[in-house]
Scaffold this motif. Structure first.
Motif, PDB file in Angstrom:
ATOM      1  N   THR A  98     -14.968  41.273  54.759  1.00  0.00           N
ATOM      2  CA  THR A  98     -14.388  40.008  54.305  1.00  0.00           C
ATOM      3  C   THR A  98     -13.209  40.250  53.377  1.00  0.00           C
ATOM      4  O   THR A  98     -13.325  41.021  52.428  1.00  0.00           O
ATOM      5  N   PHE A  99     -12.081  39.588  53.667  1.00  0.00           N
ATOM      6  CA  PHE A  99     -10.927  39.728  52.771  1.00  0.00           C
ATOM      7  C   PHE A  99     -10.117  38.442  52.694  1.00  0.00           C
ATOM      8  O   PHE A  99      -8.963  38.427  52.331  1.00  0.00           O
ATOM      9  N   LYS A 100     -10.753  37.336  53.030  1.00  0.00           N
ATOM     10  CA  LYS A 100     -10.062  36.044  53.095  1.00  0.00           C
ATOM     11  C   LYS A 100      -9.670  35.511  51.721  1.00  0.00           C
ATOM     12  O   LYS A 100      -8.575  34.964  51.560  1.00  0.00           O
ATOM     13  N   ILE A 249     -11.362  30.652  57.707  1.00  0.00           N
ATOM     14  CA  ILE A 249     -10.616  31.905  57.847  1.00  0.00           C
ATOM     15  C   ILE A 249     -11.600  32.959  58.348  1.00  0.00           C
ATOM     16  O   ILE A 249     -12.595  33.255  57.682  1.00  0.00           O
ATOM     17  N   PHE A 250     -11.312  33.483  59.533  1.00  0.00           N
ATOM     18  CA  PHE A 250     -12.134  34.560  60.091  1.00  0.00           C
ATOM     19  C   PHE A 250     -11.432  35.881  59.828  1.00  0.00           C
ATOM     20  O   PHE A 250     -10.211  35.978  59.978  1.00  0.00           O
ATOM     21  N   CYS A 251     -12.198  36.877  59.431  1.00  0.00           N
ATOM     22  CA  CYS A 251     -11.635  38.205  59.177  1.00  0.00           C
ATOM     23  C   CYS A 251     -12.131  39.121  60.278  1.00  0.00           C
ATOM     24  O   CYS A 251     -13.331  39.384  60.383  1.00  0.00           O
ATOM     25  N   ILE A 252     -11.208  39.582  61.110  1.00  0.00           N
ATOM     26  CA  ILE A 252     -11.607  40.396  62.258  1.00  0.00           C
ATOM     27  C   ILE A 252     -11.232  41.852  61.997  1.00  0.00           C
ATOM     28  O   ILE A 252     -10.070  42.173  61.747  1.00  0.00           O
ATOM     29  N   SER A 253     -12.232  42.714  62.033  1.00  0.00           N
ATOM     30  CA  SER A 253     -11.981  44.127  61.779  1.00  0.00           C
ATOM     31  C   SER A 253     -12.732  44.967  62.797  1.00  0.00           C
ATOM     32  O   SER A 253     -13.486  44.438  63.606  1.00  0.00           O
ATOM     33  N   GLY A 254     -12.522  46.245  62.765  1.00  0.00           N
ATOM     34  CA  GLY A 254     -13.223  47.135  63.673  1.00  0.00           C
ATOM     35  C   GLY A 254     -12.423  47.437  64.929  1.00  0.00           C
ATOM     36  O   GLY A 254     -11.199  47.588  64.877  1.00  0.00           O
ATOM     37  N   ALA A 255     -13.124  47.468  66.056  1.00  0.00           N
ATOM     38  CA  ALA A 255     -12.567  48.040  67.280  1.00  0.00           C
ATOM     39  C   ALA A 255     -11.676  47.102  68.089  1.00  0.00           C
ATOM     40  O   ALA A 255     -11.724  47.086  69.307  1.00  0.00           O
ATOM     41  N   VAL A 256     -10.862  46.296  67.418  1.00  0.00           N
ATOM     42  CA  VAL A 256      -9.903  45.451  68.144  1.00  0.00           C
ATOM     43  C   VAL A 256      -8.496  46.038  67.983  1.00  0.00           C
ATOM     44  O   VAL A 256      -8.241  46.832  67.076  1.00  0.00           O
TER      45      VAL A 256
END
Ligand SMILES: Cc1cc2nc3c(=O)[nH]c(=O)nc-3n(C[C@H](O)[C@H](O)[C@H](O)COP(=O)(O)O)c2cc1C
Ligand code: SF4
Ligand code: FES
Lengths: 427, 151
Positions: A98-100, A249-256
């Protein structure tokens, strides 16, 4: 169902982050030129405190800190109480993934100053505190500057805009403890003590900071308030879904391919977040799972790609929206290793005040290691589920009650992988 | 210098964390000494034992001297795979210390941290107040060199 149709959900809609990246966050003139503090003016000139609370209630705004509690309702518990009251903004943002809140404070700190002042007016508070995690140096600097500038321009301080309302804000920093995001720990920390959670009830709304009624709200929650006051509850309800209005606000991280954040109407799907907004999976890998809501969240598998991401639809599927963190895991990764990192997080962050969580978090790690080494993995994972369940029933605060979610959801979808724990042995 | 730090804050126990941050930052050794705690105690009127208890609770505070540069490495899932390519391992081997350790020249302390809120720039770490993302072995080496040069 009210709200935008599915096509409308695909689009980004910026309410909270409308000015982020557009204005100069270190200049109050840049902020007011973009309409900053108009909502505060409207609230103070045209609305009574009770009207403000009522409007927020009607908007359906729910807390963005994780639990989704109705914000207007929370305010209405504290507003009628007498004497000194406080508004506390929870900017401890520690949920993994989370970094929103950082984006809000770095991109448009005045939005938060304005929202807190309106909230203070609504509940009759004379001062507010922003508790920012100590690692967020830039957020701390920008918030301090925003408060100073707002004070100089008369948006904070005595007799704001000639309304007779007095309100000021103090920025405080945490010092590296996830549990301080829990509202009562946060209050203990603000008072200069260890960040141990307090027993509830009494809730902070009745007895909080220095024993006084205190409303604790998340950064994103408060940052929604100015737009609601300016444009009205009906406007706000035109975004999102029936029971989860507005944007998230969605925080998308990882394998994208392109990790980052998206502010979109509540109810956007995981598929849209990954394939429309994050460039799909990275390096041509396949999708295996996503951890939604952070460490205190749930793993979901590919068959949940089209579930609407909001409080009620995720709950129907046994998952949670939480902070809006979406950690994407590819088919080249081992769920067991991800779960292990989650459990290490809990072990590291358990405050140790109560036994079930202090010992439980350790034991979960011991058992998980055994699973990863392929030592009676099936039995040991079964023990982990029992233990996590027991922790849920007996822990003092929500931290110790949370590991059950990632543990159980990992099992639901990935029991076979964990049991064989091939990757663990290969390593 | 310490009295100057103290005088920046009102003598109120709710300012304790702010005072501790300032003292650590400006001590050059990133820690809070027993003497610091005594002086804070006298200033804000809070027993030393309670100050000690607070200092011990938070991961950003230390009772032992640390390096001039405290490197905090994110070990949460978006940054850390748990495999041999792990950032923490890389930095530790680069500096020849173990997790939590300080280099002999007292320049660097390496610590494991929970999510730093930089997950979109994974893997990420902090050196004192500065944040760094998208880290690779090369980038880490050059950051460490930069610190050495500053010294
Ligand atoms: C262990 C733990 C950590 C939490 N961390 C945060 C956090 O970082 N930020 C936050 O806003 N809420 C956090 N919460 C939730 C808060 O206790 C509280 O519910 C929230 O700040 C209320 O604000 P809202 O109603 O606006 O969501 C946490 C809760 C727990 C149990
Ligand atoms: S559940 Fe964990 S974090 Fe919460 S009070 Fe108990 S030990 Fe502390
Ligand atoms: S998981 Fe590493 S910064 Fe968030």
């Amino acid at each position: 169902m009210s709200g935008a149709g599915l096509t409308g959900l695909t689009a980004q809609k910026r309410i909270v982050l409308v000015n982020a990246g557009v204005i100069n966050p270190e200049s109050i003139a840049s902020c007011t030129a973009a309409g900053g503090y108009q909502a505060l003016r409207k609230a103070l000139r045209e609305l009574k405190p009770a009207d403000v609370t009522e409007e927020v209630k009607k908007s359906g705004l729910r807390g963005r800190g994780g639990a989704g509690f109705p914000t207007g309702l929370k305010w209405s518990f504290t507003a009628p109480l007498d004497g000194e009251k406080y508004i506390v903004c929870n900017a401890d943002e520690g949920e993994p993934g989370t970094f929103k809140d950082r984006l809000i404070m770095e991109g448009d700190p005045h939005k938060l100053v304005e929202g807190m002042t309106i909230a203070g007016y609504a509940i009759g508070a004379g001062s507010g505190f922003v508790y920012i995690r100590g690692e967020y140096g830039l957020s701390i600097r920008r918030m301090n500057q925003a408060v100073e500038d707002a004070r100089r321009e008369g948006f904070l301080g005595k007799n704001i805009m000639g309304s007779g309302f007095d309100f000021d804000i103090c920025v405080r920093s945490g010092a590296g403890a996830y549990v301080c995001g829990e509202e009562t720990s946060l209050i203990n920390s603000l008072e200069g003590g260890r960040g141990y959670p307090r027993i509830k009830p009494p809730f902070p709304g009745v007895r909080g900071l220095w024993g006084r009624p205190t409303v604790v709200n998340n950064v994103e929650t408060i940052a929604n308030v100015p737009a609601i006051i300016e444009n009205g509850a009906a406007w706000f309800r035109s975004f999102g879904t029936e029971k989860s209005s507005g944007t998230k606000i969605f925080c998308i991280s990882g394998a994208v391919a392109n990790p980052g954040s998206v502010e979109a109407g509540m109810g956007i799907t995981l598929r849209e977040l990954i394939y429309t907004h994050s460039g799909g999976m990275k390096d041509g890998a396949g999708f295996k799972a996503a951890l939604i809501g952070g460490a205190a969240g749930c793993f979901v598998s590919g068959d949940m790609m089209d579930v609407r991401m909001d409080f009620e639809h995720l709950a129907e599927c046994g998952a949670v929206l939480g902070s809006g963190a979406v950690m994407v895991i590819s088919d080249r990764q081992n769920i067991g290793l991800v779960l292990k990192k989650v459990l290490e997080f809990f072990r590291h962050e358990s405050c140790g005040q109560c036994m079930p969580c202090r010992i439980g978090c350790r034991m979960l790690n011991v058992l998980m290691d055994k699973c990863l080494q392929g030592k009676q993995a099936k039995e040991n994972f079964g023990r982990m589920m029992e233990l996590a369940e027991a922790m849920k029933d007996s822990s003092f605060c929500a931290l110790g009650q949370s590991p059950v979610m990632p543990v159980k959801s990992a099992h639901r979808y990935f029991a076979d992988e964990i049991a064989s724990s091939e990757a663990g042995r290969r390593k | 210098m310490k009295s100057e730090i103290l005088s920046r804050h009102a003598p109120d126990r709710s300012n304790l964390l702010e005072i501790l941050h300032d003292i650590q930052r400006e001590s050059g050794k990133n820690f809070v000494s027993d003497r610091d705690m005594k002086e804070i105690s006298a200033y804000i009127g809070m027993p030393v034992s309670q100050i000690e208890s607070t200092v011990n609770f938070y991961t950003m505070f230390s009772r032992r001297p640390r390096g001039k540069f405290v490197i905090r490495i994110c070990c949460s899932p978006s940054c850390s795979t748990g495999g041999p390519d792990d950032l923490l391992q890389l930095v530790c081997s680069e500096l020849g210390v173990r997790k939590g350790g300080t280099t002999k020249d007292k320049l660097f302390t390496v610590e494991a941290s929970s999510c730093l809120g930089l997950c979109d720039q994974a893997p990420a770490m902090m050196i004192n107040d500065q944040v760094y993302g998208h880290l690779t072995r090369e980038k880490i080496r050059s950051l460490i060199e930069d610190c050495r040069r500053k010294e």
